[in-house]
Design a protein around this motif. Sequence first.
Motif, PDB file in Angstrom:
ATOM      1  N   ASP A   1      46.009   2.648 -19.987  1.00 25.98           N
ATOM      2  CA  ASP A   1      45.119   1.891 -19.089  1.00 25.98           C
ATOM      3  C   ASP A   1      43.676   1.948 -19.571  1.00 25.98           C
ATOM      4  OD1 ASP A   1      47.331   1.423 -17.354  1.00 25.98           O
ATOM      5  OD2 ASP A   1      47.050   3.422 -16.507  1.00 25.98           O
TER       6      ASP A   1
ATOM      7  N   THR B   1      43.547  -2.691  -8.213  1.00 23.49           N
ATOM      8  CA  THR B   1      42.875  -2.747  -6.907  1.00 23.49           C
ATOM      9  C   THR B   1      43.093  -4.098  -6.233  1.00 23.49           C
ATOM     10  OG1 THR B   1      40.776  -3.343  -7.989  1.00 23.49           O
ATOM     11  CG2 THR B   1      41.143  -1.021  -7.495  1.00 23.49           C
ATOM     12  N   MET B   2      43.120  -5.170  -6.999  1.00 23.73           N
ATOM     13  CA  MET B   2      43.393  -6.485  -6.420  1.00 23.73           C
ATOM     14  C   MET B   2      44.809  -6.559  -5.863  1.00 23.73           C
ATOM     15  SD  MET B   2      41.528  -9.089  -9.118  1.00 23.73           S
ATOM     16  CE  MET B   2      42.209 -10.535  -8.309  1.00 23.73           C
TER      17      MET B   2
ATOM     18  N   ASP C   1      38.443  -1.410 -17.334  1.00 24.03           N
ATOM     19  CA  ASP C   1      38.075  -2.323 -16.247  1.00 24.03           C
ATOM     20  C   ASP C   1      39.194  -3.311 -15.938  1.00 24.03           C
ATOM     21  OD1 ASP C   1      35.606  -1.130 -15.919  1.00 24.03           O
ATOM     22  OD2 ASP C   1      34.577  -2.513 -17.272  1.00 24.03           O
ATOM     23  N   ILE C   2      39.948  -3.709 -16.964  1.00 20.52           N
ATOM     24  CA  ILE C   2      41.073  -4.630 -16.744  1.00 20.52           C
ATOM     25  C   ILE C   2      42.068  -3.997 -15.779  1.00 20.52           C
ATOM     26  CG2 ILE C   2      43.023  -5.809 -17.825  1.00 20.52           C
ATOM     27  CD1 ILE C   2      41.356  -5.933 -20.419  1.00 20.52           C
ATOM     28  N   TYR C   3      42.440  -2.763 -16.062  1.00 14.75           N
ATOM     29  CA  TYR C   3      43.404  -2.060 -15.204  1.00 14.75           C
ATOM     30  C   TYR C   3      42.853  -1.876 -13.798  1.00 14.75           C
ATOM     31  CZ  TYR C   3      46.172   1.835 -13.332  1.00 14.75           C
ATOM     32  OH  TYR C   3      46.945   2.639 -12.534  1.00 14.75           O
ATOM     33  N   LYS C   4      41.607  -1.444 -13.717  1.00 11.26           N
ATOM     34  CA  LYS C   4      40.994  -1.219 -12.402  1.00 11.26           C
ATOM     35  C   LYS C   4      41.024  -2.489 -11.567  1.00 11.26           C
ATOM     36  CE  LYS C   4      36.770   0.413 -10.150  1.00 11.26           C
ATOM     37  NZ  LYS C   4      35.397   0.945 -10.380  1.00 11.26           N
ATOM     38  N   ASN C   5      40.675  -3.612 -12.167  1.00  9.82           N
ATOM     39  CA  ASN C   5      40.647  -4.876 -11.426  1.00  9.82           C
ATOM     40  C   ASN C   5      42.049  -5.280 -10.964  1.00  9.82           C
ATOM     41  OD1 ASN C   5      37.877  -5.122 -11.758  1.00  9.82           O
ATOM     42  ND2 ASN C   5      38.037  -6.377 -13.607  1.00  9.82           N
ATOM     43  N   VAL C   6      43.024  -5.164 -11.855  1.00 10.26           N
ATOM     44  CA  VAL C   6      44.384  -5.584 -11.510  1.00 10.26           C
ATOM     45  C   VAL C   6      44.963  -4.706 -10.407  1.00 10.26           C
ATOM     46  CG1 VAL C   6      46.766  -5.724 -12.358  1.00 10.26           C
ATOM     47  CG2 VAL C   6      44.900  -6.641 -13.743  1.00 10.26           C
TER      48      VAL C   6
ATOM     49  N   VAL D   1      49.109  -9.385 -10.493  1.00 11.42           N
ATOM     50  CA  VAL D   1      48.684  -9.096  -9.118  1.00 11.42           C
ATOM     51  C   VAL D   1      49.652  -9.652  -8.072  1.00 11.42           C
ATOM     52  CG1 VAL D   1      46.870  -9.483  -7.388  1.00 11.42           C
ATOM     53  CG2 VAL D   1      46.259  -8.780  -9.705  1.00 11.42           C
TER      54      VAL D   1
ATOM     55  N   ASN E   1      46.853 -12.406 -15.227  1.00 11.42           N
ATOM     56  CA  ASN E   1      46.664 -13.073 -13.932  1.00 11.42           C
ATOM     57  C   ASN E   1      47.955 -13.178 -13.121  1.00 11.42           C
ATOM     58  OD1 ASN E   1      47.685 -14.939 -15.851  1.00 11.42           O
ATOM     59  ND2 ASN E   1      46.982 -16.663 -14.595  1.00 11.42           N
TER      60      ASN E   1
END
Length: 287
Positions: free
Chosen positions: A133, A147-148, A140-145, A113, A110
């Motif tokens: 990754d 892109t956010m 999905d963890i990498y994708k979320n971080v 980002v 958290n």
Amino acid sequence: MTKQYSRRSFLKGLLSFSLGSIITATGGYSYSRFIEPALLDITKHSILHEKIPKAFDGFKIVQFSDTHLSDFFTLNRLETVVNKINELSPDLLLFTGDLMDEPNQYTEINKIVPVLERLHAPFGKYAVYGNHDHGGYGTDIYKNVITMAGFTLLQNEVTNISMLDGSKISVAGIDDLMLGKPSYEGTLGNLNKDIFNILLAHEPDAALNAKKFHVDLQLSGHSHGGQIQLPFYGPLITPPFATVYSEGMYEVDQMKLYVNRGLGTTRLPFRFLSVPEITQFTLNTTS
């Protein structure tokens, strides 16, 4: 039946069994563990090409790679890298994978980002998947971080970077070769031969396939430059898909390939004769 061991297998065994003695003999434990991993090279290259439009003359692209966030490459270190990148004032920012060493075990996800959000590039921030990754259920963890944090994740995709006069270059990204599902034909098969095309591929040996398409510049990481090099020998070990190309600039048929040494470490927290780097590319037109 007697098992035959290759020279590379022998070296891998040697590294696992006696890395401490190798490092001590070639330059010292403390330097390899604490000093070189904290250094940072800013490597600059000019890319001269007839397909680069006049509007892109002097356009600055910054690549960083392989941070491998962990107890060894900390968020404080990442903040230092972010500051260095922003000082370069990139027009376009590219990340070539392996953000966290073990995404499903990293405890400060958290906090990533807000750090990466501070990176500024007026023409965008783009990234691709690396093997770490995807590994450890990290897809999905990498994708979320990422892109956010304001990056566009290119997974077998192509995007255009356009100027007000309508001129453009393209940036393509393929999925990781080791743990993803890279699609060369689907991603690169429709590249416009008249446009300057950049490919992001985590593993540098993707160039063996990418050279068959209209790719002008491939940017990769993954190898860490070997992470540990021996004088007069070079990288002691390179990972899969970084055995042909391991560090620096190459001419691969009609295209250029640059292999970035990355910033962090994996498996073992050592670097020797393989200083972490950020790379800046300045585009220049021939006309």
